[in-house]
Design an enzyme around this catalytic site. Sequence first.
Site, PDB file in Angstrom:
ATOM      1  N   ASP A 170       1.284  -6.649  -4.837  1.00  0.00           N
ATOM      2  CA  ASP A 170       0.489  -7.704  -4.193  1.00  0.00           C
ATOM      3  C   ASP A 170      -0.047  -8.745  -5.183  1.00  0.00           C
ATOM      4  O   ASP A 170      -0.689  -9.704  -4.773  1.00  0.00           O
ATOM      5  CB  ASP A 170      -0.660  -7.102  -3.367  1.00  0.00           C
ATOM      6  CG  ASP A 170      -1.670  -6.353  -4.229  1.00  0.00           C
ATOM      7  OD1 ASP A 170      -1.622  -6.464  -5.465  1.00  0.00           O
ATOM      8  OD2 ASP A 170      -2.517  -5.656  -3.647  1.00  0.00           O
ATOM      9  N   TYR A 264      -0.627 -10.352 -15.570  1.00  0.00           N
ATOM     10  CA  TYR A 264      -0.426  -9.126 -16.350  1.00  0.00           C
ATOM     11  C   TYR A 264       0.262  -9.379 -17.693  1.00  0.00           C
ATOM     12  O   TYR A 264       0.245  -8.512 -18.567  1.00  0.00           O
ATOM     13  CB  TYR A 264       0.370  -8.096 -15.538  1.00  0.00           C
ATOM     14  CG  TYR A 264      -0.489  -7.355 -14.536  1.00  0.00           C
ATOM     15  CD1 TYR A 264      -1.154  -6.181 -14.898  1.00  0.00           C
ATOM     16  CD2 TYR A 264      -0.648  -7.818 -13.243  1.00  0.00           C
ATOM     17  CE1 TYR A 264      -1.949  -5.501 -13.992  1.00  0.00           C
ATOM     18  CE2 TYR A 264      -1.450  -7.154 -12.326  1.00  0.00           C
ATOM     19  CZ  TYR A 264      -2.097  -5.992 -12.710  1.00  0.00           C
ATOM     20  OH  TYR A 264      -2.894  -5.319 -11.820  1.00  0.00           O
TER      21      TYR A 264
HETATM   22  P1  NAD Z   1      -6.712   6.232  -4.597  1.00  0.00           P
HETATM   23  O1  NAD Z   1      -6.814   7.231  -5.696  1.00  0.00           O
HETATM   24  O2  NAD Z   1      -7.934   5.757  -3.910  1.00  0.00           O
HETATM   25  O3  NAD Z   1      -5.742   6.819  -3.460  1.00  0.00           O
HETATM   26  C1  NAD Z   1      -4.538   7.433  -3.703  1.00  0.00           C
HETATM   27  C2  NAD Z   1      -4.351   8.588  -2.733  1.00  0.00           C
HETATM   28  O4  NAD Z   1      -3.044   9.143  -2.980  1.00  0.00           O
HETATM   29  C3  NAD Z   1      -5.355   9.729  -2.907  1.00  0.00           C
HETATM   30  O5  NAD Z   1      -5.985  10.006  -1.686  1.00  0.00           O
HETATM   31  C4  NAD Z   1      -4.498  10.895  -3.385  1.00  0.00           C
HETATM   32  O6  NAD Z   1      -4.964  12.160  -2.937  1.00  0.00           O
HETATM   33  C5  NAD Z   1      -3.150  10.547  -2.791  1.00  0.00           C
HETATM   34  N1  NAD Z   1      -2.016  11.213  -3.425  1.00  0.00           N
HETATM   35  C6  NAD Z   1      -1.811  11.426  -4.733  1.00  0.00           C
HETATM   36  N2  NAD Z   1      -0.634  12.074  -4.904  1.00  0.00           N
HETATM   37  C7  NAD Z   1      -0.095  12.266  -3.683  1.00  0.00           C
HETATM   38  C8  NAD Z   1       1.114  12.852  -3.205  1.00  0.00           C
HETATM   39  N3  NAD Z   1       2.004  13.390  -4.050  1.00  0.00           N
HETATM   40  N4  NAD Z   1       1.345  12.871  -1.873  1.00  0.00           N
HETATM   41  C9  NAD Z   1       0.448  12.323  -1.016  1.00  0.00           C
HETATM   42  N5  NAD Z   1      -0.711  11.749  -1.401  1.00  0.00           N
HETATM   43  C10 NAD Z   1      -0.978  11.710  -2.728  1.00  0.00           C
HETATM   44  O7  NAD Z   1      -5.901   5.002  -5.196  1.00  0.00           O
HETATM   45  P2  NAD Z   1      -5.966   3.450  -4.842  1.00  0.00           P
HETATM   46  O8  NAD Z   1      -6.796   2.747  -5.826  1.00  0.00           O
HETATM   47  O9  NAD Z   1      -6.277   3.265  -3.420  1.00  0.00           O
HETATM   48  O10 NAD Z   1      -4.469   3.020  -5.114  1.00  0.00           O
HETATM   49  C11 NAD Z   1      -3.381   3.623  -4.459  1.00  0.00           C
HETATM   50  C12 NAD Z   1      -2.095   3.199  -5.081  1.00  0.00           C
HETATM   51  O11 NAD Z   1      -1.819   1.833  -4.795  1.00  0.00           O
HETATM   52  C13 NAD Z   1      -2.070   3.299  -6.617  1.00  0.00           C
HETATM   53  O12 NAD Z   1      -0.799   3.727  -7.025  1.00  0.00           O
HETATM   54  C14 NAD Z   1      -2.311   1.887  -7.048  1.00  0.00           C
HETATM   55  O13 NAD Z   1      -1.879   1.650  -8.357  1.00  0.00           O
HETATM   56  C15 NAD Z   1      -1.503   1.179  -6.010  1.00  0.00           C
HETATM   57  N6  NAD Z   1      -1.760  -0.253  -5.907  1.00  0.00           N
HETATM   58  C16 NAD Z   1      -0.667  -1.014  -5.923  1.00  0.00           C
HETATM   59  C17 NAD Z   1      -0.786  -2.358  -5.863  1.00  0.00           C
HETATM   60  C18 NAD Z   1       0.464  -3.156  -5.898  1.00  0.00           C
HETATM   61  O14 NAD Z   1       0.427  -4.314  -5.599  1.00  0.00           O
HETATM   62  N7  NAD Z   1       1.621  -2.579  -6.250  1.00  0.00           N
HETATM   63  C19 NAD Z   1      -2.051  -2.948  -5.755  1.00  0.00           C
HETATM   64  C20 NAD Z   1      -3.164  -2.138  -5.713  1.00  0.00           C
HETATM   65  C21 NAD Z   1      -3.006  -0.770  -5.782  1.00  0.00           C
HETATM   66  C1  LMR Z   2      -7.057  -2.161  -8.753  1.00  0.00           C
HETATM   67  O1  LMR Z   2      -7.939  -2.874  -8.326  1.00  0.00           O
HETATM   68  O2  LMR Z   2      -7.234  -0.948  -8.990  1.00  0.00           O
HETATM   69  C2  LMR Z   2      -5.719  -2.761  -8.986  1.00  0.00           C
HETATM   70  O3  LMR Z   2      -5.693  -4.033  -8.469  1.00  0.00           O
HETATM   71  C3  LMR Z   2      -5.269  -2.790 -10.389  1.00  0.00           C
HETATM   72  C4  LMR Z   2      -6.289  -3.073 -11.457  1.00  0.00           C
HETATM   73  O4  LMR Z   2      -5.978  -2.925 -12.641  1.00  0.00           O
HETATM   74  O5  LMR Z   2      -7.410  -3.431 -11.208  1.00  0.00           O
END
Ligand code: NAD
Ligand code: LMR
Length: 441
Positions: A170, A264
């Site tokens: 995103d 980044y």
């Molecule tokens: P978070 O820790 O709040 O939530 C992640 C959830 O995944 C947790 O509830 C955890 O229990 C669960 N989980 C972990 N391993 C698992 C598995 N094997 N099977 C099922 N569930 C599992 O994290 P967050 O801050 O909400 O972020 C979630 C993900 O989204 C991260 O990987 C983060 O880096 C990613 N993210 C991506 C983008 C992007 O644009 N690519 C942007 C923001 C966040």
């Molecule tokens: C987050 O807010 O956790 C993501 O957007 C990645 C980051 O580094 O802040």
Amino acid sequence: MKKQKILIAGGGSTYTPGIVAMLADNIDRFPIEEIKLYDDLAERQEPIGAACEILLREKNSDIKFSYTTDPEEAFTNIDFCMAHIRVGLYAMREKDEKIPLKYGVVGQETCGPGGIAYGMRSIPGVLEILDYMEKYSPNAWMLNYSNPAAIVAEATRRLRPNSKIINICDMPIAIENIFADILGLESRKELTVRYYGLNHFGWWTSVTDKSGHDLLPQLQRFVAKDGYAFETEDFQHKHPSWKATFKKAKDIYALDPTTLPNTYLKYYLYPDYEVANSNPDFTRANEVMETREKEVFEIAHKIIDNGTAEGTSFHAGAHATFIIDLACAIAFNTKERMLLIVPNNGAIDNFDSEAMVEIPCLVGNDGPEPLSIGSIPTFQKGLMEQQVAVEKLVVEAYIEESYQKLWQAITLSKTVPSASVAKTILDDLIEANKTFWPQLK
Ligand code: NAD
Ligand code: LMR
């Protein structure tokens, strides 16, 4: 329009309630029969699931809703799995950031040694949910946000080449929202862009309005002075560390004033500045734990205690709209133009055809159709070749359980000054990740 059945994997994620709320608000363009949540950690998912149940009942009681930790129940009979898992939770993100910083190296969620460590944890987690999806709903698509997206995408390209998974990010969308703000437009959707690179490692080469008027010079004038520091209320990026990141875009831009950069890139181009401006005792993981994570769970508990979502709201920004746009494009063949992480396959003609690149694609029933980019300049090509080699070495290290290749990967990262520093960091990361990583030989 066929009503869709959605599974959100990583049900306990801080982003889940925003996506659920946004799905409920978009049923006119994306009709929904059912939303399920899946997480492998029941206690993490419980408050989010219970709060979403109340929220959805009040927003749209026709949508069937449930949450579970049982893979068969979760993955059976779905059209889409929207995935955002974080293997190791914030506790491990904190280590990914703090271990490299201890040795004067960038400590970041997806870039440098921390991103590599997270990649080694995410690969098996994402493969596991992908395999569940293919077993229980072989026709479904996985739209995957789980980070580090570049390494995860390379792993799925290598290990599940025929799977219906699209890896997404995103950040370009969030930056395009800033473009729209700078230009005084209602929405980024008024823009048409050209962009290329790797995930968290790319450049815009063109920004126009729908009539083709070139808007890049106006944006460049702003960025040359202020970076992307345009005050927005964006929830995900409102914290002090993100404000500094947006300002720093000015210095990244200075290296190639013909384009506009992804934020980044600062970790690779200004690692010394990044380390000097980091607090090794309080990193982005701590900032998120004290803000977004805390706030989301507080709202969830408030909804549960009150028995109603009235008077509360979960943030749903670029993250939620982008994934719904993508699901819409696949379900209803909209052919929307979107930036996705896909195999290069000649789209960038002077770059590795087997690299996973982030480029514009038209998206329809059959998934992404990448647009042609042509040749890229030596500066970007050189940077991307080094970085894509890092990502490939991590995946090879995972497959071969190879210490040597992981050491090479960390050494090759532009964020790391020497092989000896790489080895010291790697040895600490192995210790910290022993319950997650394969045992390296
Ligand atoms: P978070 O820790 O709040 O939530 C992640 C959830 O995944 C947790 O509830 C955890 O229990 C669960 N989980 C972990 N391993 C698992 C598995 N094997 N099977 C099922 N569930 C599992 O994290 P967050 O801050 O909400 O972020 C979630 C993900 O989204 C991260 O990987 C983060 O880096 C990613 N993210 C991506 C983008 C992007 O644009 N690519 C942007 C923001 C966040
Ligand atoms: C987050 O807010 O956790 C993501 O957007 C990645 C980051 O580094 O802040």
